[in-house]
Design an enzyme around this catalytic site. Structure first.
Site, PDB file in Angstrom:
ATOM      1  N   ARG A  98     -13.736  22.234   9.059  1.00 16.38           N
ATOM      2  CA  ARG A  98     -14.383  21.070   9.650  1.00 16.38           C
ATOM      3  C   ARG A  98     -15.446  21.447  10.682  1.00 16.38           C
ATOM      4  O   ARG A  98     -16.562  20.922  10.667  1.00 16.38           O
ATOM      5  CB  ARG A  98     -13.290  20.205  10.304  1.00 16.38           C
ATOM      6  CG  ARG A  98     -13.785  18.903  10.861  1.00 16.38           C
ATOM      7  CD  ARG A  98     -12.653  18.229  11.667  1.00 16.38           C
ATOM      8  NE  ARG A  98     -13.185  17.089  12.389  1.00 16.38           N
ATOM      9  CZ  ARG A  98     -13.239  15.859  11.898  1.00 16.38           C
ATOM     10  NH1 ARG A  98     -12.777  15.612  10.698  1.00 16.38           N
ATOM     11  NH2 ARG A  98     -13.754  14.872  12.603  1.00 16.38           N
ATOM     12  N   ASN A 135      -6.106  -3.459  -5.812  1.00 17.79           N
ATOM     13  CA  ASN A 135      -7.325  -2.894  -6.420  1.00 17.79           C
ATOM     14  C   ASN A 135      -7.082  -1.498  -6.999  1.00 17.79           C
ATOM     15  O   ASN A 135      -7.644  -1.131  -8.027  1.00 17.79           O
ATOM     16  CB  ASN A 135      -8.479  -2.856  -5.417  1.00 17.79           C
ATOM     17  CG  ASN A 135      -8.144  -2.109  -4.150  1.00 17.79           C
ATOM     18  OD1 ASN A 135      -7.292  -2.555  -3.380  1.00 17.79           O
ATOM     19  ND2 ASN A 135      -8.775  -0.966  -3.932  1.00 17.79           N
ATOM     20  N   HIS A 136      -6.220  -0.712  -6.353  1.00 22.12           N
ATOM     21  CA  HIS A 136      -5.976   0.652  -6.841  1.00 22.12           C
ATOM     22  C   HIS A 136      -5.144   0.694  -8.122  1.00 22.12           C
ATOM     23  O   HIS A 136      -5.045   1.745  -8.752  1.00 22.12           O
ATOM     24  CB  HIS A 136      -5.328   1.520  -5.756  1.00 22.12           C
ATOM     25  CG  HIS A 136      -6.330   2.021  -4.766  1.00 22.12           C
ATOM     26  ND1 HIS A 136      -7.231   3.013  -5.074  1.00 22.12           N
ATOM     27  CD2 HIS A 136      -6.611   1.644  -3.491  1.00 22.12           C
ATOM     28  CE1 HIS A 136      -8.004   3.242  -4.017  1.00 22.12           C
ATOM     29  NE2 HIS A 136      -7.659   2.418  -3.052  1.00 22.12           N
ATOM     30  N   HIS A 174      -3.638  -4.199   1.616  1.00 26.46           N
ATOM     31  CA  HIS A 174      -5.036  -3.791   1.438  1.00 26.46           C
ATOM     32  C   HIS A 174      -5.718  -3.291   2.706  1.00 26.46           C
ATOM     33  O   HIS A 174      -6.343  -2.239   2.674  1.00 26.46           O
ATOM     34  CB  HIS A 174      -5.855  -4.926   0.805  1.00 26.46           C
ATOM     35  CG  HIS A 174      -7.249  -4.526   0.403  1.00 26.46           C
ATOM     36  ND1 HIS A 174      -7.497  -3.434  -0.403  1.00 26.46           N
ATOM     37  CD2 HIS A 174      -8.464  -5.064   0.695  1.00 26.46           C
ATOM     38  CE1 HIS A 174      -8.821  -3.331  -0.596  1.00 26.46           C
ATOM     39  NE2 HIS A 174      -9.417  -4.300   0.062  1.00 26.46           N
ATOM     40  N   HIS A 200       0.719   3.669  -2.200  1.00 30.64           N
ATOM     41  CA  HIS A 200      -0.204   4.785  -2.466  1.00 30.64           C
ATOM     42  C   HIS A 200       0.487   6.104  -2.798  1.00 30.64           C
ATOM     43  O   HIS A 200       0.145   7.159  -2.260  1.00 30.64           O
ATOM     44  CB  HIS A 200      -1.181   4.963  -1.298  1.00 30.64           C
ATOM     45  CG  HIS A 200      -2.207   3.871  -1.235  1.00 30.64           C
ATOM     46  ND1 HIS A 200      -3.111   3.634  -2.249  1.00 30.64           N
ATOM     47  CD2 HIS A 200      -2.441   2.921  -0.292  1.00 30.64           C
ATOM     48  CE1 HIS A 200      -3.868   2.584  -1.919  1.00 30.64           C
ATOM     49  NE2 HIS A 200      -3.474   2.135  -0.752  1.00 30.64           N
ATOM     50  N   HIS A 246      -3.123  -9.058  -2.132  1.00 35.25           N
ATOM     51  CA  HIS A 246      -3.741  -7.769  -1.816  1.00 35.25           C
ATOM     52  C   HIS A 246      -5.203  -8.058  -1.492  1.00 35.25           C
ATOM     53  O   HIS A 246      -6.095  -7.820  -2.299  1.00 35.25           O
ATOM     54  CB  HIS A 246      -3.584  -6.780  -2.965  1.00 35.25           C
ATOM     55  CG  HIS A 246      -3.956  -5.393  -2.564  1.00 35.25           C
ATOM     56  ND1 HIS A 246      -3.097  -4.556  -1.897  1.00 35.25           N
ATOM     57  CD2 HIS A 246      -5.120  -4.712  -2.649  1.00 35.25           C
ATOM     58  CE1 HIS A 246      -3.704  -3.423  -1.635  1.00 35.25           C
ATOM     59  NE2 HIS A 246      -4.946  -3.493  -2.069  1.00 35.25           N
ATOM     60  N   ASP A 263      -7.390   1.971 -10.815  1.00 37.93           N
ATOM     61  CA  ASP A 263      -7.975   3.323 -10.767  1.00 37.93           C
ATOM     62  C   ASP A 263      -7.781   4.045 -12.096  1.00 37.93           C
ATOM     63  O   ASP A 263      -8.477   5.017 -12.395  1.00 37.93           O
ATOM     64  CB  ASP A 263      -7.316   4.151  -9.657  1.00 37.93           C
ATOM     65  CG  ASP A 263      -7.718   3.663  -8.274  1.00 37.93           C
ATOM     66  OD1 ASP A 263      -8.661   2.859  -8.190  1.00 37.93           O
ATOM     67  OD2 ASP A 263      -7.090   4.084  -7.291  1.00 37.93           O
ATOM     68  N   GLN A 276      -4.189  -2.304   5.278  1.00 39.93           N
ATOM     69  CA  GLN A 276      -3.299  -1.241   5.754  1.00 39.93           C
ATOM     70  C   GLN A 276      -3.144  -1.256   7.272  1.00 39.93           C
ATOM     71  O   GLN A 276      -3.311  -0.258   7.951  1.00 39.93           O
ATOM     72  CB  GLN A 276      -3.774   0.133   5.215  1.00 39.93           C
ATOM     73  CG  GLN A 276      -3.794   0.111   3.687  1.00 39.93           C
ATOM     74  CD  GLN A 276      -4.132   1.448   3.033  1.00 39.93           C
ATOM     75  OE1 GLN A 276      -4.728   1.476   1.977  1.00 39.93           O
ATOM     76  NE2 GLN A 276      -3.732   2.563   3.644  1.00 39.93           N
ATOM     77  N   ARG A 300     -19.252  20.396   9.226  1.00 39.45           N
ATOM     78  CA  ARG A 300     -19.840  19.173   9.776  1.00 39.45           C
ATOM     79  C   ARG A 300     -21.275  19.408  10.279  1.00 39.45           C
ATOM     80  O   ARG A 300     -22.042  18.485  10.440  1.00 39.45           O
ATOM     81  CB  ARG A 300     -18.979  18.614  10.915  1.00 39.45           C
ATOM     82  CG  ARG A 300     -17.689  17.960  10.451  1.00 39.45           C
ATOM     83  CD  ARG A 300     -17.973  16.710   9.634  1.00 39.45           C
ATOM     84  NE  ARG A 300     -16.817  16.305   8.831  1.00 39.45           N
ATOM     85  CZ  ARG A 300     -16.046  15.247   9.092  1.00 39.45           C
ATOM     86  NH1 ARG A 300     -16.289  14.490  10.131  1.00 39.45           N
ATOM     87  NH2 ARG A 300     -15.054  14.953   8.296  1.00 39.45           N
ATOM     88  N   ARG A 341     -12.894  18.998   3.038  1.00 41.51           N
ATOM     89  CA  ARG A 341     -11.892  18.834   4.088  1.00 41.51           C
ATOM     90  C   ARG A 341     -11.060  20.075   4.384  1.00 41.51           C
ATOM     91  O   ARG A 341     -10.188  20.033   5.245  1.00 41.51           O
ATOM     92  CB  ARG A 341     -10.974  17.664   3.719  1.00 41.51           C
ATOM     93  CG  ARG A 341     -11.754  16.362   3.555  1.00 41.51           C
ATOM     94  CD  ARG A 341     -10.875  15.233   3.113  1.00 41.51           C
ATOM     95  NE  ARG A 341     -10.125  14.669   4.234  1.00 41.51           N
ATOM     96  CZ  ARG A 341     -10.498  13.576   4.881  1.00 41.51           C
ATOM     97  NH1 ARG A 341     -11.566  12.933   4.535  1.00 41.51           N
ATOM     98  NH2 ARG A 341      -9.782  13.130   5.883  1.00 41.51           N
ATOM     99  N   ASP A 381      -1.093  -2.094  -4.420  1.00 43.02           N
ATOM    100  CA  ASP A 381      -1.597  -0.724  -4.259  1.00 43.02           C
ATOM    101  C   ASP A 381      -0.447   0.285  -4.267  1.00 43.02           C
ATOM    102  O   ASP A 381      -0.236   1.033  -3.321  1.00 43.02           O
ATOM    103  CB  ASP A 381      -2.464  -0.560  -3.004  1.00 43.02           C
ATOM    104  CG  ASP A 381      -3.944  -0.807  -3.289  1.00 43.02           C
ATOM    105  OD1 ASP A 381      -4.286  -1.201  -4.420  1.00 43.02           O
ATOM    106  OD2 ASP A 381      -4.760  -0.591  -2.366  1.00 43.02           O
ATOM    107  N   ASP A 426       0.814  -1.221   0.000  1.00 39.81           N
ATOM    108  CA  ASP A 426       0.000   0.000   0.000  1.00 39.81           C
ATOM    109  C   ASP A 426       0.847   1.270   0.000  1.00 39.81           C
ATOM    110  O   ASP A 426       0.677   2.158   0.828  1.00 39.81           O
ATOM    111  CB  ASP A 426      -0.975  -0.032   1.187  1.00 39.81           C
ATOM    112  CG  ASP A 426      -1.989  -1.153   1.042  1.00 39.81           C
ATOM    113  OD1 ASP A 426      -3.032  -0.925   0.407  1.00 39.81           O
ATOM    114  OD2 ASP A 426      -1.716  -2.269   1.515  1.00 39.81           O
TER     115      ASP A 426
HETATM  116 ZN   LIG Z   1      -6.315  -2.001  -1.554  1.00 46.93          ZN
END
Ligand SMILES: [Zn+2]
Length: 426
Positions: free
Chosen positions: A362, A107-108, A241, A34, A206, A111, A243, A366, A397, A75, A32
């Site tokens: 935030r 899976n990523h 995955h 990323h 993964h 993307d 993480q 919210r 965010r 990932d 991961d």
């Molecule tokens: Zn993943």
């Protein structure tokens, strides 16, 4: 050893290791990534430091007569804009320089359009492995690869979560099938034993690790994979995955692991299961011995990659390294720097202008509707040609101040990378 042509029976696949000799085999792993090729805002993680750490371990192990195998639980893609904007090219370049041996497909990796994935597989000097991903009735990737370490044959099988079909971008994966990895693993192991008779079988997966196999709404992960197979068939799972640092305490319970702590991997049905949290925060190191066919785990650790903790100095909180600082590898640093700069420049491009502040704070968003929330919802509605749209406040965010709006501002508001851009807390 050489096997003469035409000899395919198991008896002909003779062992290459010596009786009564002890071989040291070290499995290193991350997962991961990323997009975290560069260190974060606090000077933590990053591939240049990871490279130094792994180079050092490799030297130590090889000096002592052992061998190293370096695996990724997948990932590599998605999460840091500098990487995303460049199709993760710096990440794959960094992995090449560090010397990864193989990677599970995450899976990523789906993307992006499939031609981007094919381009990435071309950049990588190591195989993308997945036994359970099919397109047009054929496997998209090699199901496994066999490594020879001083005559010890190690087979590495790749497996990917079936959830990819649900969570991947439907635009790109409609023609791709993700079959049950457990069933596929069993088939591949039988094939491996029949055709190659490997001494050690490892799955680079993964699929996620869920304690005691309680996977909730996720597809079954590494624990149920290990329990599904015949005991002794799979020596190790190098996962990703979920993480998590997979460090256990007692039976089927996660330990309250903090960087620098000792880590006891999970063991299910005779299979050791490891995972190194995420983003290259750690390099997992499993030191094994192999003797007379027995593969035995001697020690395991999750080594922090320049992680820091907050301590109080003169009444002020400062971040200090948990362990000695790992110097960044100069070659990897030099190779990745242009990508960092190019990504940065792309992020600073002004894409719009606002007369007033767009409110995404935030504490406000919210509980209240804001102009920024309305704008995002309206943009989604228009793009999807829907009758109405709802924007949840968790996806808003940050605020954007009056004035020029950069691409980075938009990502900061909308993307889960906010923590990266600001430097994260644990
Ligand atoms: Zn993943």
């Amino acid at each position: 050893m050489s096997v003469s042509a035409g000899c395919f029976s198991q008896a002909a696949i003779a062992q290459d290791w010596q009786q009564d000799k002890t071989y040291n085999i070290t499995i290193l792993h991350t997962n991961d990534n990323h997009g975290n090729f560069w260190q974060n805002g606090n000077g933590e993680i990053g591939m240049p430091a990871r490279a130094t750490l792994i180079k050092q371990i490799r030297e130590d192990v090889e000096k002592a007569g052992g061998s190293v195998l370096l695996l990724s639980g997948g990932d590599i893609n998605t999460g840091v804009p500098e990487s995303d904007l460049q199709d993760a090219e710096p990440d794959f370049l960094g992995m090449n320089m560090i010397g990864y041996d193989a990677m599970a497909v995450g899976n990523h990796e789906f993307d992006n359009p499939l031609d981007v994935l094919a381009k990435q597989a071309g950049w990588a000097k190591f195989p993308f492995l997945a036994a359970n991903i099919y397109k047009d009735g054929k496997r998209m990737f090699e199901p496994y690869k066999i490594f020879d370490k001083q005559g010890v044959k190690i087979a590495v099988i790749g497996l990917t979560t079936e959830d990819t079909a649900k969570i991947g971008n439907p635009e790109y994966i409609s023609a791709v099938t993700f079959t049950d990895p457990k069933v596929e693993a069993k088939k591949v192991i039988e094939e491996l034993k029949r055709d190659h008779n490997p001494d050690i079988i490892i799955a680079a997966t993964h699929m996620g690790h869920y304690a005691d196999g309680k996977h909730g709404s996720n597809a079954p992960g590494d624990v149920l994979l290990a329990r599904y197979l015949n005991k002794g068939d799979l020596d190790m799972i190098v996962g990703g995955h979920s993480q998590e640092p997979v460090c256990m305490e007692g039976v089927n319970q996660y330990a309250d692991f903090k960087p620098g702590d000792t880590c006891k991997p999970d063991v299910q049905n005779g299979t050791t299961i490891v995972q190194a949290h995420e983003w290259g925060k750690y390099v997992g190191r499993a030191d094994y011995t192999f003797k007379n066919g027995e593969f035995t785990l001697k020690s395991y650790e999750l080594i922090p990659v320049n992680l820091k903790k907050k301590v109080e100095v003169d009444g002020k909180k400062v971040r200090v390294f948990i362990q000695d600082e790992i110097v960044q590898d100069p070659d990897v640093l030099k190779a990745l720097k242009p990508f960092k700069e190019k990504g940065q420049a792309a992020l600073d491009i002004v894409i719009g202008h606002t007369n007033g502040e767009l409110v995404g704070e935030r504490s406000i968003v919210r509980n209240n509707q804001t102009n920024l929330g309305h704008m995002i919802a309206e943009a989604h509605r228009e793009r999807a040609k829907a009758d109405f749209a709802v924007m949840n406040s968790g996806g808003v965010r940050a605020s954007i101040p009056a004035g020029d709006v950069s691409y980075k501002d938009v990502l900061t508001v909308q993307h889960s990378v906010t923590s990266y851009l600001r430097g994260y807390d644990r």
